[in-house]
Design a protein around this motif. Structure first.
Motif, mmCIF file in Angstrom:
data_model
loop_
_atom_site.group_PDB
_atom_site.id
_atom_site.type_symbol
_atom_site.label_atom_id
_atom_site.label_comp_id
_atom_site.label_asym_id
_atom_site.label_seq_id
_atom_site.Cartn_x
_atom_site.Cartn_y
_atom_site.Cartn_z
ATOM 1 N N LEU A 3 -1.563 -37.740 -8.639
ATOM 2 C CA LEU A 3 -2.151 -38.952 -9.465
ATOM 3 C C LEU A 3 -2.974 -40.095 -8.827
ATOM 4 N N GLU A 4 -2.853 -40.422 -7.647
ATOM 5 C CA GLU A 4 -3.528 -41.041 -6.637
ATOM 6 C C GLU A 4 -4.197 -40.253 -5.763
ATOM 7 N N SER A 5 -4.531 -39.906 -5.535
ATOM 8 C CA SER A 5 -5.724 -39.135 -4.626
ATOM 9 C C SER A 5 -6.583 -38.137 -5.301
ATOM 10 N N GLU A 6 -7.117 -36.498 -5.300
ATOM 11 C CA GLU A 6 -8.816 -36.077 -5.738
ATOM 12 C C GLU A 6 -7.828 -36.082 -7.228
ATOM 13 N N ASN A 7 -9.856 -36.143 -7.742
ATOM 14 C CA ASN A 7 -9.546 -35.711 -8.693
ATOM 15 C C ASN A 7 -8.854 -34.872 -9.636
ATOM 16 N N TRP A 8 -9.561 -33.240 -8.968
ATOM 17 C CA TRP A 8 -9.098 -31.934 -9.638
ATOM 18 C C TRP A 8 -7.591 -32.191 -9.640
ATOM 19 N N LYS A 9 -6.503 -33.072 -9.154
ATOM 20 C CA LYS A 9 -5.151 -32.677 -8.335
ATOM 21 C C LYS A 9 -5.166 -33.735 -9.891
ATOM 22 N N LYS A 10 -5.803 -34.682 -10.359
ATOM 23 C CA LYS A 10 -4.868 -35.529 -11.328
ATOM 24 C C LYS A 10 -5.202 -34.586 -12.657
ATOM 25 N N MET A 11 -6.910 -33.699 -12.678
ATOM 26 C CA MET A 11 -6.588 -32.807 -13.575
ATOM 27 C C MET A 11 -5.075 -31.870 -13.863
ATOM 28 N N VAL A 12 -5.354 -31.321 -13.221
ATOM 29 C CA VAL A 12 -3.656 -30.233 -13.151
ATOM 30 C C VAL A 12 -2.506 -31.191 -13.909
ATOM 31 N N TYR A 13 -1.887 -32.620 -13.179
ATOM 32 C CA TYR A 13 -1.181 -32.946 -13.843
ATOM 33 C C TYR A 13 -1.401 -32.998 -15.355
ATOM 34 N N MET A 14 -2.861 -33.227 -15.300
ATOM 35 C CA MET A 14 -3.230 -33.719 -17.304
ATOM 36 C C MET A 14 -3.190 -32.648 -18.274
ATOM 37 N N GLY A 15 -3.517 -30.896 -16.285
ATOM 38 C CA GLY A 15 -3.441 -30.164 -17.770
ATOM 39 C C GLY A 15 -1.950 -29.687 -18.100
ATOM 40 N N GLY A 16 -1.036 -30.093 -17.056
ATOM 41 C CA GLY A 16 0.234 -29.603 -17.260
ATOM 42 C C GLY A 16 0.990 -30.410 -18.492
ATOM 43 N N VAL A 17 0.400 -31.739 -19.049
ATOM 44 C CA VAL A 17 0.932 -32.674 -19.904
ATOM 45 C C VAL A 17 0.228 -31.957 -21.688
ATOM 46 N N ILE A 18 -0.709 -31.770 -20.729
ATOM 47 C CA ILE A 18 -1.559 -31.152 -22.133
ATOM 48 C C ILE A 18 -0.746 -29.654 -23.199
ATOM 49 N N MET A 19 -0.338 -28.814 -21.960
ATOM 50 C CA MET A 19 -0.421 -27.652 -21.821
ATOM 51 C C MET A 19 1.055 -28.016 -22.840
ATOM 52 N N LEU A 20 1.946 -29.065 -22.242
ATOM 53 C CA LEU A 20 3.331 -28.348 -22.445
ATOM 54 C C LEU A 20 3.071 -29.352 -23.887
ATOM 55 N N PHE A 21 2.664 -30.060 -24.598
ATOM 56 C CA PHE A 21 2.682 -30.088 -26.142
ATOM 57 C C PHE A 21 2.201 -29.322 -26.860
ATOM 58 N N PHE A 22 0.924 -28.792 -26.418
ATOM 59 C CA PHE A 22 -0.320 -28.520 -27.863
ATOM 60 C C PHE A 22 -0.147 -27.024 -26.932
ATOM 61 N N PHE A 51 10.104 -32.417 -15.264
ATOM 62 C CA PHE A 51 9.212 -32.375 -14.223
ATOM 63 C C PHE A 51 8.015 -33.060 -14.076
ATOM 64 N N LEU A 52 7.027 -33.735 -14.981
ATOM 65 C CA LEU A 52 6.492 -34.495 -15.214
ATOM 66 C C LEU A 52 6.177 -35.592 -15.008
ATOM 67 N N LEU A 53 7.574 -36.417 -15.772
ATOM 68 C CA LEU A 53 8.183 -37.047 -15.940
ATOM 69 C C LEU A 53 8.166 -38.265 -14.540
ATOM 70 N N ASP A 54 9.227 -37.280 -13.983
ATOM 71 C CA ASP A 54 9.223 -38.184 -12.069
ATOM 72 C C ASP A 54 8.178 -37.938 -11.766
ATOM 73 N N MET A 55 6.558 -37.395 -11.341
ATOM 74 C CA MET A 55 5.887 -37.883 -11.331
ATOM 75 C C MET A 55 4.947 -38.376 -11.525
ATOM 76 N N ALA A 56 5.262 -39.426 -12.567
ATOM 77 C CA ALA A 56 4.668 -40.349 -13.183
ATOM 78 C C ALA A 56 5.621 -41.453 -13.024
ATOM 79 N N ILE A 57 7.005 -41.535 -13.446
ATOM 80 C CA ILE A 57 7.240 -42.407 -12.562
ATOM 81 C C ILE A 57 7.360 -42.791 -11.206
ATOM 82 N N GLY A 58 7.136 -41.890 -9.899
ATOM 83 C CA GLY A 58 7.014 -42.176 -8.352
ATOM 84 C C GLY A 58 5.809 -43.014 -8.008
ATOM 85 N N THR A 59 4.877 -42.521 -8.931
ATOM 86 C CA THR A 59 3.015 -43.123 -9.477
ATOM 87 C C THR A 59 2.927 -44.118 -9.333
ATOM 88 N N MET A 60 4.121 -44.720 -10.812
ATOM 89 C CA MET A 60 3.990 -46.398 -10.879
ATOM 90 C C MET A 60 4.742 -46.762 -10.000
#
Length: 218
Positions: A166-185, A44-53
């Motif tokens: 990953l291309e709009s408001e900073n808080w939405k980027k934080m939502v994504y980064m929060g998901g990545v961090i929580m996924l691994f830690f 799910f998280l990887l799919d978002m990163a692919i689309g953004t890139m």
């Protein structure tokens, strides 16, 4: 990196997404639903990163688009449906309906309206199922109820905003980064709850939380 190298890199990420889906399928067949769900959250998280890139680098090619569609169908269609289990006839029938719904959803992925999708995007439906599976320890009754609800949302053909987080408001980027961090830690239960709330907020509050501001930002 050259344009060709970036295309190869993005295609490799799409292939990795497909591999995650295949691993999830094998885990489901082995009755390791916890591992299968975990693979889908990563996908799910990887799919978002692919689309953004792909959008940021303005990269588009037929091979990449087809590869990404196969990855989406494998991870968010087949692999997600197998979380329901295939032991009973009802579970198996619902899993088949879920796969067919995902196929139907992909056919209408582009709505023709700027910044919007028609029908609930498959990754969010998959995230809901994977998170529910982790939180309920694979309770098939609850999963079947959630899958039925996701099927209705995917075929409803309502408009959902393109959540370019990953291309709009900073808080939405934080939502994504929060998901990545929580996924691994973080513990599995907290990560599953975080992803579930994230997906449900998109499903039930698409415009107020993820819509208008994103369109204006883009």
């Amino acid at each position: 990196m050259t344009d060709l190298s970036w295309k190869d890199f993005i295609n490799a990420l799409s292939l990795a997404n497909m591999v995650l889906g295949i691993f999830s399928i094998f885990c489901s067949f082995s009755r390791k639903y916890h591992c299968a769900s975990w693979m889908l959250l990563i996908s799910f998280l990887l799919d978002m990163a692919i689309g953004t890139m792909a959008r940021q680098l303005n990269i588009s090619c037929r091979l990449g688009a087809e590869l990404n569609d196969f990855a989406v169908f494998t991870s968010f269609g087949l692999a997600s449906a197998l979380l329901l289990g295939v032991e009973g006839p009802l579970n198996g029938f619902l899993a088949i309906i879920y796969v067919l719904t995902t196929s139907f959803r992909l056919c209408f992925y582009s709505s023709g309206v700027p910044f919007s999708y028609k029908g609930l995007p498959c990754p969010y439906a998959s995230c809901v199922l994977a998170s529910t599976s982790l939180l309920t320890k694979g309770n098939t009754f609850i999963l079947c109820c959630m899958a039925s609800l996701m099927i209705l949302f995917m075929i409803d053909q309502s408009y959902y905003p393109r959540d370019e987080i990953l291309e709009s408001e900073n808080w939405k980027k934080m939502v994504y980064m929060g998901g990545v961090i929580m996924l691994f830690f973080f513990p599995f239960s907290l990560t599953a709850f975080y992803c579930l709330m994230w997906s449900l907020s998109y499903i039930f509050f698409p415009d107020s939380l993820w819509g208008t501001a994103t369109c204006h930002g883009l």
